[in-house]
Motif scaffolding. Structure first.
Motif, PDB file in Angstrom:
ATOM      1  N   THR A 204       0.834  -1.203   0.000  1.00 52.15           N
ATOM      2  CA  THR A 204       0.000   0.000   0.000  1.00 52.15           C
ATOM      3  C   THR A 204       0.865   1.248   0.000  1.00 52.15           C
ATOM      4  OG1 THR A 204      -1.692  -1.177   1.267  1.00 52.15           O
ATOM      5  CG2 THR A 204      -1.838   1.220   1.207  1.00 52.15           C
ATOM      6  N   GLY A 205       1.912   1.240   0.817  1.00 50.22           N
ATOM      7  CA  GLY A 205       2.808   2.394   0.860  1.00 50.22           C
ATOM      8  C   GLY A 205       3.456   2.669  -0.476  1.00 50.22           C
ATOM      9  N   VAL A 206       3.861   1.605  -1.168  1.00 52.73           N
ATOM     10  CA  VAL A 206       4.480   1.767  -2.483  1.00 52.73           C
ATOM     11  C   VAL A 206       3.478   2.349  -3.486  1.00 52.73           C
ATOM     12  CG1 VAL A 206       5.471   0.529  -4.444  1.00 52.73           C
ATOM     13  CG2 VAL A 206       6.186  -0.047  -2.116  1.00 52.73           C
ATOM     14  N   ALA A 207       2.278   1.793  -3.507  1.00 50.63           N
ATOM     15  CA  ALA A 207       1.260   2.266  -4.450  1.00 50.63           C
ATOM     16  C   ALA A 207       0.890   3.725  -4.189  1.00 50.63           C
ATOM     17  CB  ALA A 207       0.013   1.381  -4.356  1.00 50.63           C
ATOM     18  N   PHE A 208       0.695   4.068  -2.923  1.00 48.63           N
ATOM     19  CA  PHE A 208       0.351   5.448  -2.584  1.00 48.63           C
ATOM     20  C   PHE A 208       1.485   6.408  -2.917  1.00 48.63           C
ATOM     21  CE2 PHE A 208      -3.165   4.779   0.848  1.00 48.63           C
ATOM     22  CZ  PHE A 208      -4.027   4.387  -0.164  1.00 48.63           C
ATOM     23  N   ALA A 209       2.730   5.972  -2.699  1.00 43.60           N
ATOM     24  CA  ALA A 209       3.872   6.837  -2.992  1.00 43.60           C
ATOM     25  C   ALA A 209       3.981   7.119  -4.489  1.00 43.60           C
ATOM     26  CB  ALA A 209       5.163   6.190  -2.481  1.00 43.60           C
ATOM     27  N   ILE A 210       3.809   6.064  -5.307  1.00 47.43           N
ATOM     28  CA  ILE A 210       3.873   6.251  -6.766  1.00 47.43           C
ATOM     29  C   ILE A 210       2.751   7.177  -7.228  1.00 47.43           C
ATOM     30  CG2 ILE A 210       3.658   5.083  -8.998  1.00 47.43           C
ATOM     31  CD1 ILE A 210       4.923   2.612  -7.685  1.00 47.43           C
ATOM     32  N   ALA A 211       1.536   6.954  -6.716  1.00 44.44           N
ATOM     33  CA  ALA A 211       0.400   7.798  -7.094  1.00 44.44           C
ATOM     34  C   ALA A 211       0.609   9.241  -6.655  1.00 44.44           C
ATOM     35  CB  ALA A 211      -0.882   7.244  -6.488  1.00 44.44           C
ATOM     36  N   ALA A 212       1.233   9.447  -5.482  1.00 44.44           N
ATOM     37  CA  ALA A 212       1.488  10.810  -4.994  1.00 44.44           C
ATOM     38  C   ALA A 212       2.481  11.541  -5.887  1.00 44.44           C
ATOM     39  CB  ALA A 212       2.000  10.762  -3.556  1.00 44.44           C
TER      40      ALA A 212
END
Length: 399
Positions: free
Chosen positions: A257-265
């Protein structure tokens, strides 16, 4: 052969961000770095007082609820103190309360201090947005809001990483760090923001626009509805359910989740510049129509994503839409409130997002329990679609 200069001067008439906008962007960065440091540590810290999950959730809710409750009074306070001073006072309240959280001896102290922080956060949010909209011309509002939100996003990306390091020292260290970054933000605001903007002086010289006139403006109504849908989906459903979906449906780990949110951010941050230019040159109406329609379809896709790669791609698409969703409604509020005194219209606009962020996770969580993830995300999609359609009532005009 003519000599080509290494650096070319920008055209004199090219629109530039005002000094106040740049300062507010820096303030937003320091505020969000500190907030991001605290977020991953807060639930663990609250649990250390021997309380259950309900009490942990109450601490998180107390901040949001007090933000919502305090927002209606911020307009009056702006009339008394001015945007610049209220911004500094609000940040100061959050700084002191956050530092005291790190020194708390009981759960009740933490709960009350986080509630006080919510009051200060409301003061900062309403005064900063009021000042931002008043200090920019209509043709620069989208880019100005985008720059301001860029400070929040960049700070939000850096904060959790710093918080993880500080948490290895102690659970209280992030709260003291948060107080420090807020102190810096407050000093930057009070020292570098101009006491009174030219736009505010013009508004003071012109006849004041009554609040009831602003509330009837279709631009303002569409912006508030859009902000409610954005708060429900982005701050509520997306943040509350995507981590659960990754673990329980895709059999992933919280780190995914952290990886996905970071890429989206990162994608959203990059998209803020083009989004701001689009909002300023093409218009608020088409930006709201397109962005909220795309977001509506995307959140449905998130709920049925077959794997992590597809989920990340959809979150990136949502991030691009969110760049427009954050800039266009705020710019529309600036258009509708031009000439209005005080920050009451901006307070209503801010409350719309807070209300969505409070109700969204509760309703979505209930829908997951009684129905399914697609049902929870589907309700969010309906609100986003309604927000898109509400823009049809906005006037067809270029800015």
């Amino acid at each position: 052969m003519p000599r080509v200069p290494l650096f070319r001067r920008l055209p004199a008439d090219r629109p530039r961000l005002s000094r106040d906008v740049k300062v507010l962007g820096v303030v937003a960065f320091f505020v969000m770095v500190g907030f991001g440091v605290v977020v991953p540590v807060l639930p663990v810290y609250v649990s250390s007082f021997g309380v259950g999950y309900l009490e942990v959730g109450a601490v998180v809710s107390a901040f949001a609820l007090m933000r919502f409750a305090a927002s209606p009074f911020c307009g009056r306070l702006i009339d008394l103190f001015g945007e610049r001073m209220l911004l500094a006072i609000g940040i100061g309240i959050v700084a002191v309360s956050s530092g005291l959280v790190g020194l708390a001896h009981s759960y009740v102290e933490v709960l009350l201090l986080r509630g006080a922080g919510g009051i200060g956060s409301a003061m900062f949010t309403v005064s900063a947005m009021t000042l931002l909209l008043r200090s920019t011309s209509p043709g620069m509002r989208g880019r100005s809001v985008g720059f301001y939100q860029g400070g929040f996003l960049i700070g939000g990306m850096a904060g959790p990483a710093i918080g993880g390091v500080l948490a290895t020292i102690s659970l209280t260290a992030p709260f003291f760090f948060y107080a420090g970054t807020l102190a810096i933000a407050g000093l930057v605001g009070i020292l570098l923001l101009r006491p009174k903007t030219a736009a505010a002086e013009d508004a003071g010289a012109a006849p004041a626009v009554p609040l009831r006139t602003v509330l009837r403006d279709p631009r303002f109504r569409a912006a508030c509805l859009a902000n409610f849908a954005n708060g429900w989906t982005s701050l509520g459903v997306r943040s509350a359910l995507v981590p659960v979906l990754v673990v329980e449906v895709l059999s992933g780990t919280p780190a995914w989740t952290g990886v996905a949110f970071a890429i989206a951010a990162v994608v959203q941050t990059v998209a803020l510049g083009p989004a701001g230019r689009f909002v300023d040159t093409v218009g608020r109406r088409p930006a709201i129509l397109a962005a909220y329609a795309v977001a509506s379809v995307t959140v449905v896709g998130v709920s049925i994503a077959p794997n992590f790669a597809v989920l990340t791609a959809l979150l990136c698409v949502y991030g691009i839409a969110a760049a427009f969703m954050g800039t266009a409604p705020a710019a529309a509020v600036g258009d509708a409130t031009a000439g209005a005194r005080g920050g009451r219209p901006v307070a209503f606009f801010s409350m719309a997002s807070d209300l969505g962020a409070i109700l969204g996770p509760l309703v979505a969580g209930w829908l997951v329990d009684v129905a399914s993830f697609p049902a929870a995300f589907g309700v969010a999609a309906v609100f986003l679609l309604i927000a898109a359609l509400s823009a049809l009532r906005m006037p067809r005009e270029r800015v």
